[in-house]
Structure formats: C-alpha cells, structure tokens
Design a protein around this motif. Structure first.
Motif, PDB file in Angstrom:
ATOM      1  N   ALA A 253       0.869  -1.175   0.000  1.00 43.77           N
ATOM      2  CA  ALA A 253       0.000   0.000   0.000  1.00 43.77           C
ATOM      3  C   ALA A 253       0.901   1.219   0.000  1.00 43.77           C
ATOM      4  N   GLN A 254       0.644   2.118  -0.924  1.00 44.86           N
ATOM      5  CA  GLN A 254       1.571   3.219  -1.146  1.00 44.86           C
ATOM      6  C   GLN A 254       0.805   4.516  -1.339  1.00 44.86           C
ATOM      7  N   ARG A 255       1.350   5.568  -0.761  1.00 38.77           N
ATOM      8  CA  ARG A 255       0.753   6.890  -0.971  1.00 38.77           C
ATOM      9  C   ARG A 255       1.450   7.531  -2.161  1.00 38.77           C
ATOM     10  N   THR A 256       0.680   7.894  -3.165  1.00 41.84           N
ATOM     11  CA  THR A 256       1.235   8.607  -4.317  1.00 41.84           C
ATOM     12  C   THR A 256       0.533   9.961  -4.389  1.00 41.84           C
ATOM     13  N   GLU A 257       0.985  10.780  -5.313  1.00 43.08           N
ATOM     14  CA  GLU A 257       0.348  12.097  -5.424  1.00 43.08           C
ATOM     15  C   GLU A 257      -1.136  11.974  -5.736  1.00 43.08           C
ATOM     16  N   ALA A 258      -1.481  10.918  -6.496  1.00 42.34           N
ATOM     17  CA  ALA A 258      -2.875  10.776  -6.930  1.00 42.34           C
ATOM     18  C   ALA A 258      -3.760  10.110  -5.880  1.00 42.34           C
ATOM     19  N   GLY A 259      -3.150   9.480  -4.899  1.00 40.22           N
ATOM     20  CA  GLY A 259      -3.948   8.787  -3.891  1.00 40.22           C
ATOM     21  C   GLY A 259      -3.232   7.551  -3.375  1.00 40.22           C
ATOM     22  N   ILE A 260      -4.021   6.600  -2.882  1.00 42.31           N
ATOM     23  CA  ILE A 260      -3.435   5.395  -2.282  1.00 42.31           C
ATOM     24  C   ILE A 260      -3.564   4.239  -3.267  1.00 42.31           C
ATOM     25  N   SER A 261      -2.443   3.579  -3.558  1.00 42.71           N
ATOM     26  CA  SER A 261      -2.519   2.365  -4.370  1.00 42.71           C
ATOM     27  C   SER A 261      -2.346   1.158  -3.465  1.00 42.71           C
ATOM     28  N   THR A 262      -3.158   0.133  -3.676  1.00 41.66           N
ATOM     29  CA  THR A 262      -3.053  -1.105  -2.897  1.00 41.66           C
ATOM     30  C   THR A 262      -3.044  -2.277  -3.863  1.00 41.66           C
ATOM     31  N   ARG A 263      -2.038  -3.140  -3.693  1.00 41.39           N
ATOM     32  CA  ARG A 263      -1.891  -4.238  -4.645  1.00 41.39           C
ATOM     33  C   ARG A 263      -1.234  -5.432  -3.992  1.00 41.39           C
ATOM     34  N   VAL A 264      -1.672  -6.610  -4.429  1.00 40.59           N
ATOM     35  CA  VAL A 264      -1.087  -7.880  -3.992  1.00 40.59           C
ATOM     36  C   VAL A 264      -0.675  -8.618  -5.254  1.00 40.59           C
ATOM     37  N   HIS A 265       0.596  -8.928  -5.376  1.00 43.48           N
ATOM     38  CA  HIS A 265       1.060  -9.693  -6.547  1.00 43.48           C
ATOM     39  C   HIS A 265       2.468 -10.206  -6.278  1.00 43.48           C
ATOM     40  N   PRO A 266       2.919 -11.192  -7.058  1.00 42.31           N
ATOM     41  CA  PRO A 266       4.303 -11.639  -6.899  1.00 42.31           C
ATOM     42  C   PRO A 266       5.248 -10.501  -7.260  1.00 42.31           C
ATOM     43  N   CYS A 267       6.340 -10.405  -6.528  1.00 41.11           N
ATOM     44  CA  CYS A 267       7.319  -9.332  -6.749  1.00 41.11           C
ATOM     45  C   CYS A 267       8.717  -9.921  -6.818  1.00 41.11           C
ATOM     46  N   MET A 268       9.568  -9.271  -7.613  1.00 41.15           N
ATOM     47  CA  MET A 268      11.005  -9.495  -7.529  1.00 41.15           C
ATOM     48  C   MET A 268      11.533  -8.452  -6.543  1.00 41.15           C
ATOM     49  N   VAL A 269      12.159  -8.910  -5.454  1.00 40.67           N
ATOM     50  CA  VAL A 269      12.747  -7.957  -4.500  1.00 40.67           C
ATOM     51  C   VAL A 269      14.246  -8.223  -4.403  1.00 40.67           C
ATOM     52  N   PRO A 270      15.049  -7.170  -4.256  1.00 34.32           N
ATOM     53  CA  PRO A 270      16.507  -7.360  -4.188  1.00 34.32           C
ATOM     54  C   PRO A 270      16.875  -8.349  -3.078  1.00 34.32           C
ATOM     55  N   GLN A 271      17.825  -9.230  -3.371  1.00 39.96           N
ATOM     56  CA  GLN A 271      18.212 -10.252  -2.388  1.00 39.96           C
ATOM     57  C   GLN A 271      18.655  -9.657  -1.064  1.00 39.96           C
ATOM     58  N   ALA A 272      19.169  -8.426  -1.075  1.00 37.41           N
ATOM     59  CA  ALA A 272      19.669  -7.826   0.161  1.00 37.41           C
ATOM     60  C   ALA A 272      18.561  -7.172   0.995  1.00 37.41           C
ATOM     61  N   ALA A 273      17.362  -7.042   0.456  1.00 35.51           N
ATOM     62  CA  ALA A 273      16.271  -6.424   1.215  1.00 35.51           C
ATOM     63  C   ALA A 273      15.874  -7.327   2.375  1.00 35.51           C
ATOM     64  N   PRO A 274      15.607  -6.750   3.557  1.00 30.45           N
ATOM     65  CA  PRO A 274      15.230  -7.595   4.700  1.00 30.45           C
ATOM     66  C   PRO A 274      14.069  -8.534   4.368  1.00 30.45           C
ATOM     67  N   ILE A 275      13.112  -8.059   3.609  1.00 26.00           N
ATOM     68  CA  ILE A 275      11.917  -8.861   3.322  1.00 26.00           C
ATOM     69  C   ILE A 275      12.240 -10.050   2.420  1.00 26.00           C
ATOM     70  N   ALA A 276      13.328  -9.948   1.657  1.00 27.48           N
ATOM     71  CA  ALA A 276      13.723 -11.045   0.770  1.00 27.48           C
ATOM     72  C   ALA A 276      14.153 -12.275   1.554  1.00 27.48           C
ATOM     73  N   ARG A 277      14.546 -12.067   2.812  1.00 32.25           N
ATOM     74  CA  ARG A 277      15.100 -13.148   3.634  1.00 32.25           C
ATOM     75  C   ARG A 277      14.058 -13.746   4.569  1.00 32.25           C
ATOM     76  N   VAL A 278      12.837 -13.277   4.462  1.00 30.99           N
ATOM     77  CA  VAL A 278      11.766 -13.807   5.320  1.00 30.99           C
ATOM     78  C   VAL A 278      11.167 -15.006   4.605  1.00 30.99           C
TER      79      VAL A 278
END
Lengths: 429, 429
Positions: A253-278
């Motif tokens: 869920a992200q705040r952008t200039e136009a409003g709030i976007s909410t999305r659920v989908h598979p993502c590629m996340v950098p291996q070094a990101a904390p969430i990548a190791r969960v």
C-alpha cells in the motif's frame, strides 16, 4: 489480586479458538499480571460438542448458536474465532457491538469487507483485531499506536504464510508450483481448496486493513489489485537468482500524489532487502514513516500459538481499558484519500516469454515495447534451440502499468510467442 | 475537533527535544487525529535561549530551571529530553510524578538505574519511555502490550547504533577499530568521549529495561554483564567470515532454570540469522515467546526523527488515556526472579590467540582447555612464520563461562602467547 475476573465468551473452537483457551489456561498468571485482573473463559460456542480439541471445556456454558453468546449477561468480552466475512461471525460481532460488548476477532475477511460499517457500529466499544493481520506480529498495534505520530508513505508485507512457504520451497528445491502445492496440502500448510490463499485474496484482506490503518482512511477492499502465485514457475526462480532478486508475494500500500494504491502480486525484490530473507511460513510487515524511517517486523503469521498470542494481547488491552478507535482515528477524522487504480501504477517489470528461437523474434518484441514507450534494462535468452521454444527474459526501466498491459496484449499476439507471458513486478528494497 | 489541546512542556532542546517540536509542528494533523485532540507544546526548558535549533519556540513559556516546568499549571504532560540518570532529568521527572503529571521520557539511563523507584513514584500516573530503547522501533510497546500474553524465554537486540555502525564498517571495509571510531567521531556518529557507547554501557541500560519488561520483574541494571567492542579486530572479522558468522554487539536477556541472565558483549551470530543482517545504524530486537515464537523488530535506533516518533507515540497514548504500568504489571505482580551471574553462563566460544609459531604451542593451549573440561570444535592457524607471532583461532563446544575464564587465565600465562586472548561468544541464531 482480588478483582473479579474479566469473563470471555469464545465463539469457534477451531485452531484459533482452541489456541486461545490453551493460552489462557497455560499462561493464566502472566495474563492476569499484565491484564491487572484474572481473565476467564466462561462460555463457548462451536458446532460439535463431542469433538476432542485438546482443551478443557468442562464447566463452560455452551451455545450452539454463536449469536446467543453476545446475549450472555455473564460474558464481558466476545472473542470471535469463527471466521468469514458473512454468516454467523458477522452476526455475532454485530450482536455483541449492538449490546455494547467489546469484541476481539481474528477475522480479516470481516474487517476488510465490512470494516467501515463495523467501526461505525462499534463507536466507543472496543473492536480489536490484532490477530487478523500477520498472526503473532503486533503489526496492528505498531501501525495504529507505535508509529501513530508519522505520516506513512508505504506499508508492504509478506502477509500469507501458505504462499511464502510455497515460494520458498520452489526456490530452495527448484520445484514447480503444482508439485509444491500438492505437498503443502498433504502437510496441512495449504487448504484442500487453496484458492483463497494462493490467489492472493487472504493477503488482500490483510493489506486492505493495513492500508486503512497506515493512511487513516476508511477500509477499501474492493480497490485492492489482486494477483496470486499460480503462474510463477521454477524457471522464474532461476532467472530471479541470476538477476539478484527473490520472488515474494507482497501486499503493498503506497501513498502517491494521486492517492493510495493497494496491490497484492508476486514481486522481484533485491536479495539484500530484509523482506527477501523472510522465508517459509514467516510473515513480515515493513512500514515507512516520515519521522521514523523504515521499520520491519517479522514473525509467525499463522498457527494456534501466534494467533492466540495476538487475540489475548487484545483481551489484555481491553482489561486495562486501553482503547483505540478501529481505524486509529475517529470516523470523522479519517482522510478521504482516493484509491488509485492499478493501471496508474509505475514501476519496473520482469517479463518472461516463451518464444520460437528464430531470427527477428526479439526485434518484434522489443519493437512492441518501444511503441509503448517502455525502455529495456536487460534482455536474456536462455539456451538455444533453433525453431523451438526458448525462454526470453526482459527487464524494464520504470514505466506505466497501462503501457505494459498494452504491450503485453500485442506481444501475446505475436506468432512466435508460444505461451502466456509471465509478468512479475520489480519492487525496490 | 473542538477539544482543548493536550499541552506539553518539553525539557531539553537537543536533538531529541528539537525533533519532538518539529514533529508536532509538521504532523499536527495526523497527531491530532490519532490523539483524538490537538497536541500543543506550551513551555520549554533549555540552557541557551539564543541558540538556533531550527524549530520555532516563539510564544512558548521558557524555563531556565527544568524542574519549574513540572510546576507550570498549564502543562498537562512533561516531556523529558535532557538525559542522564542523575541531575536535572531525574529531578524533573520526580517533581512531575509527585505532582501527578504524566511524563514521557527518552532517558534510558534514568529508567535503567532508578526505574524501580520511578515506577513506585509514578503509581497510576503514566511514565512512558518508548524512545528509551531502540529509537523508533516500537519495542517497548511490543514487549509490554503486543506480546503480553506470552512467557518470554529470551530477548536479544542490537541496541547501540554507534557500535553497530563501527562493526559494520570494520567488516565491510576490513579496517581496524581505532581507525573506524575516529572516522565515526568526525561524521558525528560517535561522541567525542565514546566510552558510553563503545564500552557497552548504553546497550546495557537498554537491555536492563527490556529484561524487566520481558520477564515482568524489577529492573536490575547492576546485574548486567557488560563488555564493549574495543578488542574486536579486523582479523576477527576475517575469521568470522570464514566460520560463517557475523560479529555484532548484542544485549541478551535469557530465562534459565537458575534465573535471568543479562549480558552485553560482542557475539558471533550465524550469517543466516535475521539479526546478522541488521547493519549500520539500525537496531533490532528479537523476542521469543512460548506462544508467539520468535518476533524480530528492526528500524532506526537513534536520531531526531525516530526518537521523536517514539516520544510522540507515547504522548498520543496519554492523550487517549491508554495506560500501562511502568514495568507492564503492578509492582506487586512483578516476579522475584533472581539474576544469574555471568560465571554461570554456558555457551560456545571463539578464542583468538597470537602465538609464537613453534612446535608444541597448540598442544599447550589445547591441554589447558582439556584440563578445564572444554571441548574443541575447530582449530585454525592463519599463515606460517616460524619463530614469529601468528593468529590461532579455536572454537569450542558448549562449556561453562567460569571454566573458560579459568582456562584463559592459564593460557595468558603461557610463554608462547604474545597478546591478551580475544574471546567472542558464539550465539545461536
């Protein structure tokens, strides 16, 4: 401690409800110390009286109809562990709130779908739901109280343990989705009908709740863009590894200039990101605030113990008289920030095609991308097999979702493209 | 929102106090929505009226003596951002609590050293200190409320950003401690007199607070075993890498059969452990509960923004009337669990010696370990230089701290051992 116990009526004695009874029995002392008074279950409701649930229900008042629990004058707090956005769970919560009786629930579907109406009904009566999102992780409390002084710009999370278990096993063992799903079903990590989890609906319920809390606005489940993990293949995990990414099903869920976007989908996340190791059945929630910076919470997202831990934490808050409005602010103080459709999303993309290995195919594909103003970051063809289907992976610079959708429609129509293209969005750390 | 504002008196306008003023100015709307009423600073106290702090103090009542803030009838809540376990900070907090006025403080030293007396003085008056531990991470709230239904077995954390920054830089750049410390001082990440941070005292203050909350017992700073990071060298980082570890300064509080052990010292942690990946100025807290399992929280541990985020979260709790006893339970409900001395610790050890490279030295060293019933897991000599000093690293299986101490005393006396041995405890993930 001579105070009268706080009395609970627990509806639903499945994994969660039985876990709550077990915790309150095992940890009675610590719960009483933290709550400032003893906490006692006095009434329960479940379908089958005879079933052995591994917990002692002797001496408790038994209701076949859960709604009747709300009318038990000896019940101070109703604990709803039935689940589902409609039917008896909803009827019970409504009846309890109408009677001015505090409710603790683990029901994400109910909060995501009917959360605005429930908040209105609750008013100043506690309606607590820490267990509804990320199991034992105190994520609701962190967002609604711990980070309450911040304007949050983004909340993201691994919100479904079944999906994370499947994706982790696919990566670690190089196996295909259907194979790992079948095993997860055998092991009890996935339901017989797994679609609620693997199609992203459960994660979307949780994300809708997090987004409402993070941005102080009414919950809006219908605006969540939802994709599941059925189309991710072992090949995508190999490519992700080569590109320095891990594949995770995220709710964002992200705040952008136009409003709030909410999305659920598979993502590629950098291996070094904390969430990548969960990995495995663990969940994580990442929140970004203007003063606090980035906070990452991780822990067990499901199961009897973690869920009971969250339910009883809510009960302790109620025993102490600690009250927070359902969505963090009074209804009148919620912001009317619009939801942004997925077509307005901008980001980087991973696109995997199965194409016939012959001259000119890549030129055709990249021509379509160019026509849609999409700039390539990398292109990689895996293996050579003239005249046969080979995988081709493209990654893009930042572009518009709408442009990417238009491009994919045209790419799918190319004669040399043999399968439905796989699109995985690349998320920054 | 027509309610009268909650009024604050802020004592101390250094990094933290100025950060609080800035947050309340920048985020007035979101704070008011979450607090259910506006929050307004009406009085401040600091030494130098003329100094430009980048925040607007025009129109605020100014007190040269912080204790006078507590007597200002127009101040609802005292926010103490002076710091230090004694002197004006303590006098102010005592005066405010005696006047029945809620206090929010970022002062870990005060809570660690005088926390029991402060809790008694506070009684049912809020004394909140989320900012005292792990900066912007809502760790106090997580332990005291979010995980309140659990018996916790262990709480561990990276609790000092200065040490974590130095250790991270040493590892990433292969540099020595003194060199990195000097640079950190230049960059403002370390104080001119850095001993409070690098000798582990600050982390020990925070650990004492976490241990009291986790185990529901009176705070006991004097029992914390404290070692800092001065003796860790670049060589140890190389060896750690080879052995599959990262070196972190951890604070660890653990429940054992004999009581509660609390210790701050450099640790070797497995590279795959979540805490091993928390780098730079970030902090982390790991809690293990009987129902919830392991929960990991990470975020920024210091700085104006994260600390102000935590301070104002406490203010919002007070505005909402959300009250929690200082140590999570009423004083009478705190457990009288004894503290366990470090000599009773059992664990695995990394031991680095600088020894003269000649036959028989290893036999002498391993003989001493055998005499103290210490079982070796691995031994590694780095390089060869007959007749000169070379590093030898030994790792042990689980053994008693007392036995290891006895062994080290004898090893230090061996003629071939050229420097003080370096001992780093190996912690499980």
């Amino acid at each position: 401690m001579s105070m009268r116990p706080l009395t609970l009526g627990v509806a639903g004695l499945g994994t969660v409800g039985a876990g709550v009874l077990k915790l309150l029995a095992d940890n009675a002392d610590v719960v009483a110390a933290r709550a400032g008074r003893p906490v006692a279950v006095v009434a329960v409701s479940a379908r089958d009286r005879a079933r052995d649930r591994g917990v002692n229900t002797a001496g408790l008042r038994w209701y076949d109809d859960p709604v009747a629990l709300a009318g038990d004058a000896g019940v101070d707090v109703v604990v709803e562990c039935i689940g589902g956005s409609e039917g008896p769970a909803k009827a019970l919560v409504e009846a309890a709130l109408r009677a001015g009786k505090p409710v603790v629930t683990a029901n994400k579907a109910l909060l995501a779908v009917h959360g605005a109406a429930m908040a209105e009904l609750a008013g100043s009566t506690p309606l607590a739901f820490e267990a509804a999102v990320a199991g034992g992780i105190p994520a609701i409390k962190a967002l609604r109280e711990g980070l309450a002084a911040n304007n949050l710009s983004r909340v993201a999370g691994i919100l479904n343990g079944t999906c994370n278990y499947i994706l982790t096993t696919m990566r670690e063992q190089g196996r295909e989705f259907a194979d790992v799903l079948a095993e997860a079903q055998k092991l009890g990590y996935a339901e017989a009908d797994p679609s609620f989890d693997i199609d992203g609906v459960d994660a979307a319920h949780k994300l809708a709740i997090l987004a409402a809390l993070a941005f102080g606005r009414p919950v809006d489940f219908t605006s969540v863009h939802v994709e599941g993990i059925r189309e991710v293949s072992a090949l995508d995990f190999q490519m992700a590894e080569d590109l320095g990414y891990r594949i995770k099903l995220l709710g964002i869920a992200q705040r952008t200039e136009a409003g709030i976007s909410t999305r659920v989908h598979p993502c590629m996340v950098p291996q070094a990101a904390p969430i990548a190791r969960v990995d495995g059945v663990f969940n994580a929630v990442v929140a970004e605030g203007d003063f606090v910076g980035r906070v990452v919470l991780q822990g067990r997202g499901a199961g009897a113990g973690p869920t009971a831990s969250a339910v009883v934490a809510d009960v302790i808050d109620i025993a102490r008289g600690r009250f927070t409005p359902v969505w963090g602010s009074a209804a009148g103080a919620l912001a009317a920030v619009p939801s942004v459709p997925m077509s307005a999303h901008t980001g980087c993309y991973y696109l995997r095609l199965m194409v016939v290995d012959r001259p000119g195919v890549i030129a055709d594909v990249t021509g379509v991308l160019r026509d849609n103003s999409i700039s390539l970051e990398s292109m990689l063809q895996r293996g050579r097999a003239p005249g046969e289907a080979v995988p081709v992976v493209l990654t893009t610079h930042e572009c518009q979702e709408a442009a990417m959708r238009a491009a994919i429609t045209r790419i799918e129509d190319l004669a040399a493209v043999m399968e439905k293209p796989v699109l995985i969005r690349i998320e920054p750390a």
